[in-house]
Write a protein that holds these residues in place. Structure first.
Motif, PDB file in Angstrom:
ATOM      1  N   VAL A  46       0.834  -1.207   0.000  1.00  0.00           N
ATOM      2  CA  VAL A  46       0.000   0.000   0.000  1.00  0.00           C
ATOM      3  C   VAL A  46       0.866   1.254   0.000  1.00  0.00           C
ATOM      4  O   VAL A  46       0.586   2.215  -0.731  1.00  0.00           O
ATOM      5  CB  VAL A  46      -0.972  -0.014   1.201  1.00  0.00           C
ATOM      6  CG1 VAL A  46      -1.611   1.343   1.401  1.00  0.00           C
ATOM      7  CG2 VAL A  46      -2.030  -1.081   0.994  1.00  0.00           C
ATOM      8  N   MET A  47       1.934   1.250   0.769  1.00  0.00           N
ATOM      9  CA  MET A  47       2.824   2.419   0.799  1.00  0.00           C
ATOM     10  C   MET A  47       3.440   2.674  -0.568  1.00  0.00           C
ATOM     11  O   MET A  47       3.518   3.813  -1.019  1.00  0.00           O
ATOM     12  CB  MET A  47       3.909   2.228   1.861  1.00  0.00           C
ATOM     13  CG  MET A  47       3.376   2.341   3.273  1.00  0.00           C
ATOM     14  SD  MET A  47       4.620   1.990   4.539  1.00  0.00           S
ATOM     15  CE  MET A  47       5.853   3.231   4.181  1.00  0.00           C
ATOM     16  N   ARG A  48       3.861   1.625  -1.250  1.00  0.00           N
ATOM     17  CA  ARG A  48       4.457   1.794  -2.583  1.00  0.00           C
ATOM     18  C   ARG A  48       3.424   2.266  -3.597  1.00  0.00           C
ATOM     19  O   ARG A  48       3.715   3.120  -4.429  1.00  0.00           O
ATOM     20  CB  ARG A  48       5.104   0.486  -3.048  1.00  0.00           C
ATOM     21  CG  ARG A  48       6.297   0.148  -2.199  1.00  0.00           C
ATOM     22  CD  ARG A  48       7.507  -0.419  -2.847  1.00  0.00           C
ATOM     23  NE  ARG A  48       7.733  -0.204  -4.228  1.00  0.00           N
ATOM     24  CZ  ARG A  48       8.200  -1.153  -5.041  1.00  0.00           C
ATOM     25  NH1 ARG A  48       8.428  -2.360  -4.587  1.00  0.00           N
ATOM     26  NH2 ARG A  48       8.428  -0.891  -6.289  1.00  0.00           N
ATOM     27  N   ARG A  54       0.598   8.587  -6.071  1.00  0.00           N
ATOM     28  CA  ARG A  54       0.279   9.834  -5.362  1.00  0.00           C
ATOM     29  C   ARG A  54      -1.187   9.877  -4.930  1.00  0.00           C
ATOM     30  O   ARG A  54      -1.930  10.812  -5.247  1.00  0.00           O
ATOM     31  CB  ARG A  54       0.630  11.041  -6.205  1.00  0.00           C
ATOM     32  CG  ARG A  54       2.110  11.103  -6.547  1.00  0.00           C
ATOM     33  CD  ARG A  54       2.427  12.296  -7.410  1.00  0.00           C
ATOM     34  NE  ARG A  54       3.783  12.235  -7.883  1.00  0.00           N
ATOM     35  CZ  ARG A  54       4.789  12.941  -7.378  1.00  0.00           C
ATOM     36  NH1 ARG A  54       4.588  13.764  -6.386  1.00  0.00           N
ATOM     37  NH2 ARG A  54       5.998  12.835  -7.880  1.00  0.00           N
ATOM     38  N   ILE A  55      -1.567   8.812  -4.219  1.00  0.00           N
ATOM     39  CA  ILE A  55      -2.929   8.703  -3.695  1.00  0.00           C
ATOM     40  C   ILE A  55      -2.851   8.336  -2.221  1.00  0.00           C
ATOM     41  O   ILE A  55      -1.779   8.011  -1.704  1.00  0.00           O
ATOM     42  CB  ILE A  55      -3.762   7.639  -4.450  1.00  0.00           C
ATOM     43  CG1 ILE A  55      -3.120   6.252  -4.306  1.00  0.00           C
ATOM     44  CG2 ILE A  55      -3.949   8.024  -5.904  1.00  0.00           C
ATOM     45  CD1 ILE A  55      -3.972   5.118  -4.831  1.00  0.00           C
ATOM     46  N   ARG A  78      -9.496   6.532  -6.204  1.00  0.00           N
ATOM     47  CA  ARG A  78      -8.591   7.527  -5.620  1.00  0.00           C
ATOM     48  C   ARG A  78      -7.813   8.330  -6.663  1.00  0.00           C
ATOM     49  O   ARG A  78      -7.289   9.391  -6.363  1.00  0.00           O
ATOM     50  CB  ARG A  78      -7.584   6.852  -4.679  1.00  0.00           C
ATOM     51  CG  ARG A  78      -8.223   6.262  -3.463  1.00  0.00           C
ATOM     52  CD  ARG A  78      -8.764   7.401  -2.614  1.00  0.00           C
ATOM     53  NE  ARG A  78      -9.470   6.907  -1.473  1.00  0.00           N
ATOM     54  CZ  ARG A  78     -10.779   6.984  -1.308  1.00  0.00           C
ATOM     55  NH1 ARG A  78     -11.532   7.511  -2.246  1.00  0.00           N
ATOM     56  NH2 ARG A  78     -11.342   6.538  -0.227  1.00  0.00           N
ATOM     57  N   LEU A  79      -7.725   7.816  -7.865  1.00  0.00           N
ATOM     58  CA  LEU A  79      -6.968   8.511  -8.903  1.00  0.00           C
ATOM     59  C   LEU A  79      -7.720   9.759  -9.357  1.00  0.00           C
ATOM     60  O   LEU A  79      -8.951   9.748  -9.450  1.00  0.00           O
ATOM     61  CB  LEU A  79      -6.735   7.599 -10.102  1.00  0.00           C
ATOM     62  CG  LEU A  79      -5.788   6.422  -9.862  1.00  0.00           C
ATOM     63  CD1 LEU A  79      -5.784   5.516 -11.077  1.00  0.00           C
ATOM     64  CD2 LEU A  79      -4.392   6.895  -9.530  1.00  0.00           C
TER      65      LEU A  79
END
Length: 87
Positions: A46-48, A54-55, A78-79
């Motif tokens: 999830v972090m990557r 950039r979400i 989210r995009l």
């Protein structure tokens, strides 16, 4: 970004996270059971994804995600809209 383009991006991230090539990412592929991702793997993934795309995704949303298809659906929500990027 279209769903299939996003699938390829997610596959590349997963390949790097797992240090192996994931053959395919079908929508019904289960993250925990079939890919063997534990909670630490999910946090890292999830972090990557958040960093590369950039979400931001919330913990409450992520605990409901069990399959690649559900993760793709969440990421797509989210995009930013393409029209907003052009503005």
């Amino acid at each position: 970004m279209q769903r299939e383009e996003l699938r390829l991006t997610l596959k590349a991230i997963l390949d790097g996270e797992l240090n192996e090539v994931v053959p395919s990412l079908d929508d019904d592929l289960q993250l925990h059971l079939q890919l063997g991702l534990d909670s630490m793997d999910m946090v890292s993934l999830v972090m990557r994804v958040e960093q590369q795309l950039r979400i931001r995704m919330t913990h409450e949303e992520l605990v409901q995600v069990e399959t690649i298809g559900e993760l793709l659906d969440l990421i797509l929500t989210r995009l930013p809209e393409p029209a907003m990027l052009a503005a």
